[in-house]
Design a protein around this motif. Sequence first.
Motif, PDB file in Angstrom:
ATOM      1  N   HIS A  52     115.970 -52.125  69.871  1.00 60.70           N
ATOM      2  CA  HIS A  52     116.880 -51.307  69.066  1.00 60.70           C
ATOM      3  C   HIS A  52     117.715 -50.580  70.015  1.00 60.70           C
ATOM      4  O   HIS A  52     118.981 -50.253  69.585  1.00 60.70           O
ATOM      5  N   PRO A  53     117.416 -49.631  70.914  1.00 59.61           N
ATOM      6  CA  PRO A  53     118.294 -48.807  71.663  1.00 59.61           C
ATOM      7  C   PRO A  53     119.543 -49.635  72.374  1.00 59.61           C
ATOM      8  O   PRO A  53     120.538 -49.283  72.552  1.00 59.61           O
ATOM      9  N   SER A  54     118.789 -50.719  72.929  1.00 57.83           N
ATOM     10  CA  SER A  54     119.667 -51.699  74.027  1.00 57.83           C
ATOM     11  C   SER A  54     120.732 -52.159  72.918  1.00 57.83           C
ATOM     12  O   SER A  54     122.004 -52.200  73.138  1.00 57.83           O
ATOM     13  N   LEU A  55     120.483 -52.603  71.598  1.00 56.90           N
ATOM     14  CA  LEU A  55     121.436 -53.079  70.609  1.00 56.90           C
ATOM     15  C   LEU A  55     122.513 -52.019  70.203  1.00 56.90           C
ATOM     16  O   LEU A  55     123.508 -52.145  70.209  1.00 56.90           O
ATOM     17  N   ARG A  56     121.924 -51.029  70.102  1.00 56.85           N
ATOM     18  CA  ARG A  56     122.625 -49.548  69.491  1.00 56.85           C
ATOM     19  C   ARG A  56     123.686 -49.266  70.630  1.00 56.85           C
ATOM     20  O   ARG A  56     124.961 -49.045  70.410  1.00 56.85           O
ATOM     21  N   ARG A  57     123.368 -49.419  71.832  1.00 57.53           N
ATOM     22  CA  ARG A  57     124.341 -49.182  72.973  1.00 57.53           C
ATOM     23  C   ARG A  57     125.403 -49.989  73.156  1.00 57.53           C
ATOM     24  O   ARG A  57     126.572 -49.815  73.593  1.00 57.53           O
ATOM     25  N   ARG A  58     124.972 -51.500  72.797  1.00 59.41           N
ATOM     26  CA  ARG A  58     126.062 -52.774  73.111  1.00 59.41           C
ATOM     27  C   ARG A  58     126.726 -52.803  71.818  1.00 59.41           C
ATOM     28  O   ARG A  58     127.833 -52.947  72.096  1.00 59.41           O
ATOM     29  N   TYR A  59     126.320 -52.659  70.845  1.00 58.62           N
ATOM     30  CA  TYR A  59     126.915 -53.036  69.491  1.00 58.62           C
ATOM     31  C   TYR A  59     127.113 -51.976  68.596  1.00 58.62           C
ATOM     32  O   TYR A  59     127.872 -52.294  67.379  1.00 58.62           O
ATOM     33  N   GLY A  60     126.578 -50.776  68.866  1.00 59.25           N
ATOM     34  CA  GLY A  60     126.943 -49.841  67.904  1.00 59.25           C
ATOM     35  C   GLY A  60     125.763 -49.538  66.990  1.00 59.25           C
ATOM     36  O   GLY A  60     124.862 -50.455  66.710  1.00 59.25           O
ATOM     37  N   GLY A  61     125.607 -48.444  66.276  1.00 60.84           N
ATOM     38  CA  GLY A  61     124.371 -48.137  65.493  1.00 60.84           C
ATOM     39  C   GLY A  61     124.351 -48.909  64.131  1.00 60.84           C
ATOM     40  O   GLY A  61     123.447 -49.612  63.920  1.00 60.84           O
TER      41      GLY A  61
END
Length: 382
Positions: A52-61
């Motif tokens: 989840h953190p990597s997805l959040r950094r790359r594509y947004g919350g």
Amino acid sequence: MVAAVRPLQALRPEPLLSIQETYLSTLEAQLLATVVVVLGVILGFWLARLGHPSLRRRYGGQVAEATTVAAIGVLVAGSVYALSVVWHVTYVLAYTLETAQVDRFTAAQQLVTAALVAVAYLAIRFVNRSIDKLSETDAITTHQREVAYHVTDVAIVLGTASLILTIWGVDLTNIFIGAGAVTAIVALTARQTLAAMLAGFILLFSRPFRVGDWIEVNDTTGIVTDVTVFNTKIQTFTEKHVLVPNDEITDSQLINYSENDQLRVDVEIGVDYDTDLERARAVVVDAVEDLEEIRTSPDPQVVARRFGDSAIVLELQVWIGDPTMRRRLEAQTAAIEAVTERFEREGIEIPFPQRVHAPRGDDGFPITEGSREGLEVGQPTD
């Protein structure tokens, strides 16, 4: 025509039946398979949390949140199906699917309902963002923004709900009749609350004051800290928070000291009856005209106010800019100090209350020698 595939046949294809008969026919095998499924679920949750953190950094919350929720949903659904296969209870899932099957008309209703809900959600977001932009340009106040949020959101939700009920064949006449009866009962039992709410909307559109203004309503004076649909919160200068119902504000005389860019401050000054009033007035004006706490325009002026018990009362009138209670008190204090100091230098007295006893007439009340002796022995005199 191709025969429809029943849910049970779809959930138990031929390869799955052979797996159940070959590997999941004993209790020990079923328990072992259950442990494997549980461990797989735990591993899946751990991987979802880790990614989840990597997805959040790359594509947004929002994208990360949606992806995580979808992955967890698939994991839960797969684990439930796997456990039903392990314990040979897929017929329960088949019965659930058969119950959930709908015809084409019902499916169309569901699709239209989902579309209306999505459109209503997008409309609420669009309207709220438009209200935020208006608030940034000072076109509306904070209070108006909050009320506009609620009014528009409720209007969109009620309109969407009416359309959805109509699509599903619900007669709205009975609903409106029931709502009218409920409204009548509420109006009778909560008249004061409804009056305050109506007054809140009146204040919303008339805008007699804003948050931060210095107002006076009845016997309450202070700074407006919050305005809701039902009441107005005022912080007095003695650090008290007073809630004033909005209907009392609309029914009472309201003074907004912050409406103008200046405020007149009046200071009463007493001078002796023997004082030259013209000279005293000139001294007062000269004493305060150079003070930093007051404005130079309009000019300070002094008027004779009234005859007091021990003095002639003069009224000093000065003006302050950007009126606040602090500036008012500072101007009043500075004026009193300046006038007191100048009066001492000019020899003008500020009298204090005193009482003078004098006989009526020139002769007063004469007392003869004989009468004095009579009073001493307690005998009446002629």
